[in-house]
Design a protein around this motif. Structure first.
Motif, PDB file in Angstrom:
ATOM      1  N   LEU A 122       0.818  -1.208   0.000  1.00  0.00           N
ATOM      2  CA  LEU A 122       0.000   0.000   0.000  1.00  0.00           C
ATOM      3  C   LEU A 122       0.855   1.263   0.000  1.00  0.00           C
ATOM      4  N   ARG A 123       1.980   1.230   0.675  1.00  0.00           N
ATOM      5  CA  ARG A 123       2.809   2.432   0.745  1.00  0.00           C
ATOM      6  C   ARG A 123       3.482   2.752  -0.593  1.00  0.00           C
ATOM      7  N   ASN A 124       3.429   1.808  -1.545  1.00  0.00           N
ATOM      8  CA  ASN A 124       4.005   2.056  -2.866  1.00  0.00           C
ATOM      9  C   ASN A 124       2.994   2.617  -3.856  1.00  0.00           C
ATOM     10  N   VAL A 125       1.755   2.798  -3.404  1.00  0.00           N
ATOM     11  CA  VAL A 125       0.707   3.343  -4.260  1.00  0.00           C
ATOM     12  C   VAL A 125       0.713   4.867  -4.149  1.00  0.00           C
ATOM     13  N   GLN A 126       0.678   5.530  -5.289  1.00  0.00           N
ATOM     14  CA  GLN A 126       0.740   6.993  -5.284  1.00  0.00           C
ATOM     15  C   GLN A 126      -0.466   7.614  -4.594  1.00  0.00           C
ATOM     16  N   GLN A 127      -1.662   7.061  -4.840  1.00  0.00           N
ATOM     17  CA  GLN A 127      -2.903   7.612  -4.278  1.00  0.00           C
ATOM     18  C   GLN A 127      -3.485   6.595  -3.296  1.00  0.00           C
ATOM     19  N   THR A 128      -3.009   6.636  -2.071  1.00  0.00           N
ATOM     20  CA  THR A 128      -3.421   5.667  -1.058  1.00  0.00           C
ATOM     21  C   THR A 128      -4.930   5.695  -0.818  1.00  0.00           C
ATOM     22  N   ASP A 129      -5.492   6.884  -0.692  1.00  0.00           N
ATOM     23  CA  ASP A 129      -6.926   7.003  -0.401  1.00  0.00           C
ATOM     24  C   ASP A 129      -7.767   6.395  -1.518  1.00  0.00           C
ATOM     25  N   GLN A 130      -7.362   6.631  -2.758  1.00  0.00           N
ATOM     26  CA  GLN A 130      -8.098   6.072  -3.888  1.00  0.00           C
ATOM     27  C   GLN A 130      -8.011   4.549  -3.890  1.00  0.00           C
ATOM     28  N   ALA A 131      -6.843   3.999  -3.552  1.00  0.00           N
ATOM     29  CA  ALA A 131      -6.689   2.544  -3.488  1.00  0.00           C
ATOM     30  C   ALA A 131      -7.601   1.944  -2.422  1.00  0.00           C
ATOM     31  N   LEU A 132      -7.710   2.600  -1.277  1.00  0.00           N
ATOM     32  CA  LEU A 132      -8.586   2.094  -0.218  1.00  0.00           C
ATOM     33  C   LEU A 132     -10.047   2.139  -0.641  1.00  0.00           C
ATOM     34  N   ARG A 133     -10.414   3.160  -1.413  1.00  0.00           N
ATOM     35  CA  ARG A 133     -11.787   3.232  -1.928  1.00  0.00           C
ATOM     36  C   ARG A 133     -12.045   2.144  -2.961  1.00  0.00           C
ATOM     37  N   GLU A 134     -11.046   1.845  -3.785  1.00  0.00           N
ATOM     38  CA  GLU A 134     -11.189   0.783  -4.783  1.00  0.00           C
ATOM     39  C   GLU A 134     -11.320  -0.588  -4.113  1.00  0.00           C
ATOM     40  N   LEU A 135     -10.538  -0.822  -3.077  1.00  0.00           N
ATOM     41  CA  LEU A 135     -10.666  -2.079  -2.341  1.00  0.00           C
ATOM     42  C   LEU A 135     -12.069  -2.205  -1.743  1.00  0.00           C
ATOM     43  N   TYR A 136     -12.575  -1.089  -1.247  1.00  0.00           N
ATOM     44  CA  TYR A 136     -13.941  -1.083  -0.693  1.00  0.00           C
ATOM     45  C   TYR A 136     -14.959  -1.394  -1.788  1.00  0.00           C
ATOM     46  N   ARG A 137     -14.775  -0.801  -2.945  1.00  0.00           N
ATOM     47  CA  ARG A 137     -15.728  -0.983  -4.056  1.00  0.00           C
ATOM     48  C   ARG A 137     -15.843  -2.445  -4.473  1.00  0.00           C
ATOM     49  N   VAL A 138     -14.718  -3.154  -4.570  1.00  0.00           N
ATOM     50  CA  VAL A 138     -14.747  -4.518  -5.103  1.00  0.00           C
ATOM     51  C   VAL A 138     -15.053  -5.559  -4.031  1.00  0.00           C
ATOM     52  N   THR A 139     -15.236  -5.132  -2.791  1.00  0.00           N
ATOM     53  CA  THR A 139     -15.553  -6.049  -1.698  1.00  0.00           C
ATOM     54  C   THR A 139     -17.064  -6.205  -1.551  1.00  0.00           C
ATOM     55  N   LYS A 140     -17.501  -7.432  -1.314  1.00  0.00           N
ATOM     56  CA  LYS A 140     -18.929  -7.697  -1.103  1.00  0.00           C
ATOM     57  C   LYS A 140     -19.397  -7.051   0.205  1.00  0.00           C
ATOM     58  N   PRO A 141     -20.659  -6.661   0.301  1.00  0.00           N
ATOM     59  CA  PRO A 141     -21.189  -6.214   1.594  1.00  0.00           C
ATOM     60  C   PRO A 141     -20.971  -7.298   2.656  1.00  0.00           C
ATOM     61  N   GLY A 142     -20.467  -6.884   3.802  1.00  0.00           N
ATOM     62  CA  GLY A 142     -20.135  -7.834   4.853  1.00  0.00           C
ATOM     63  C   GLY A 142     -18.730  -8.368   4.754  1.00  0.00           C
ATOM     64  N   GLY A 143     -18.038  -8.022   3.664  1.00  0.00           N
ATOM     65  CA  GLY A 143     -16.673  -8.501   3.454  1.00  0.00           C
ATOM     66  C   GLY A 143     -15.656  -7.708   4.264  1.00  0.00           C
ATOM     67  N   ARG A 144     -14.405  -8.088   4.157  1.00  0.00           N
ATOM     68  CA  ARG A 144     -13.363  -7.548   5.026  1.00  0.00           C
ATOM     69  C   ARG A 144     -12.099  -7.186   4.250  1.00  0.00           C
ATOM     70  N   VAL A 145     -11.337  -6.289   4.818  1.00  0.00           N
ATOM     71  CA  VAL A 145     -10.032  -5.912   4.292  1.00  0.00           C
ATOM     72  C   VAL A 145      -8.990  -6.187   5.370  1.00  0.00           C
ATOM     73  N   VAL A 146      -7.836  -6.695   4.960  1.00  0.00           N
ATOM     74  CA  VAL A 146      -6.694  -6.876   5.856  1.00  0.00           C
ATOM     75  C   VAL A 146      -5.477  -6.253   5.183  1.00  0.00           C
ATOM     76  N   ILE A 147      -4.865  -5.309   5.864  1.00  0.00           N
ATOM     77  CA  ILE A 147      -3.679  -4.632   5.344  1.00  0.00           C
ATOM     78  C   ILE A 147      -2.513  -4.927   6.269  1.00  0.00           C
ATOM     79  N   CYS A 148      -1.459  -5.468   5.708  1.00  0.00           N
ATOM     80  CA  CYS A 148      -0.226  -5.693   6.454  1.00  0.00           C
ATOM     81  C   CYS A 148       0.813  -4.740   5.885  1.00  0.00           C
ATOM     82  N   GLU A 149       1.318  -3.865   6.738  1.00  0.00           N
ATOM     83  CA  GLU A 149       2.257  -2.866   6.236  1.00  0.00           C
ATOM     84  C   GLU A 149       3.273  -2.512   7.311  1.00  0.00           C
TER      85      GLU A 149
END
Length: 231
Positions: A122-149
């Motif tokens: 994640l720290r190598n992405v130029q637009q961190t906020d946009q990446a987090l929104r994209e991860l949210y978009r492609v996740t099913k309702p009730g789904g989860r995100v795990v970030i290891c950084e």
């Protein structure tokens, strides 16, 4: 050989990872003193992949991080924007559906995955906020995100020692084992400049994720952040 700068131009970062792809996993093992294996086990526990679930492993590189999800019976999609990394991964794991993709413009439909995860990317992405929104978009309702950084050690004296290791010891070690040691100077700088635990949690919440929490590993050298998409 190339080294990205901290403004993180996507073509520079992708090219840098292309250069280090062949020895990337070995170099990480050496530089982390073997700790990366433990960290990845903790990611697998946090993602908690189940049979028939769909998992997106973003910034998967050669898919070392994807293997535990596949072994759990999940359908895992390793996604990365470094074609060099994907080529090495496909050679080693020809059965996996490697996908080229930009974290800020993911090539997947809305509500596709039961879980999304990204480790040390994640720290190598130029637009961190946009990446987090994209991860949210492609996740099913009730789904989860795990970030290891990589993050900020919580004990101040250790934080000072750790920063010295990053900036002074890491580059010479990288020269001994990596095909592109200059790339690891960038990686050290990007770790040092990355937001701390509460700041990343705030970014997750801003992107729409709920029930955001984090857990420190190795004294805060690495942190697992987790969040959920509302049902």
């Amino acid at each position: 050989m190339t080294r990205a700068s901290l403004d993180k131009q996507p073509h520079e970062v992708a090219s840098m990872f292309d250069d280090v792809a062949e020895k990337y996993d070995l170099t990480n093992d050496v530089l982390s003193l073997g700790q990366d294996r433990r960290w990845r086990k903790e990611v697998a526990k946090a993602v908690d992949a189940r049979p028939a679930q769909k998992i997106l492993d973003l910034a998967a590189g050669t898919a070392t991080s994807s293997q535990p999800f596949a072994q759990a019976g999940a359908y895992v999609v390793p996604c990365d924007f470094s074609l060099g990394m994907l080529r090495v991964g496909k050679r080693n794991h020809p059965h996996m559906p490697f996908t080229a993709g930009d974290a800020t413009k993911l090539p997947f439909k809305d509500d596709t995955f039961d879980a999304v995860t990204i480790s040390f990317g994640l720290r190598n992405v130029q637009q961190t906020d946009q990446a987090l929104r994209e991860l949210y978009r492609v996740t099913k309702p009730g789904g989860r995100v795990v970030i290891c950084e990589f993050s900020h050690p919580t004990w101040a004296p250790f934080r000072t020692v750790y920063t010295e290791y990053l900036m002074r010891a890491l580059p010479p070690v990288a020269r001994a084992v990596s095909s592109n040691p200059d790339a690891y100077v960038y990686l050290a700088e990007s770790i040092r400049d990355w937001p701390d635990q509460p700041a990343l949690a705030a970014k997750l919440q801003k992107a729409g994720w709920g029930k955001v929490a984090w857990r420190n590993l190795s004294g805060g050298i690495v942190t697992l952040h987790r969040g959920f998409k509302a049902s």
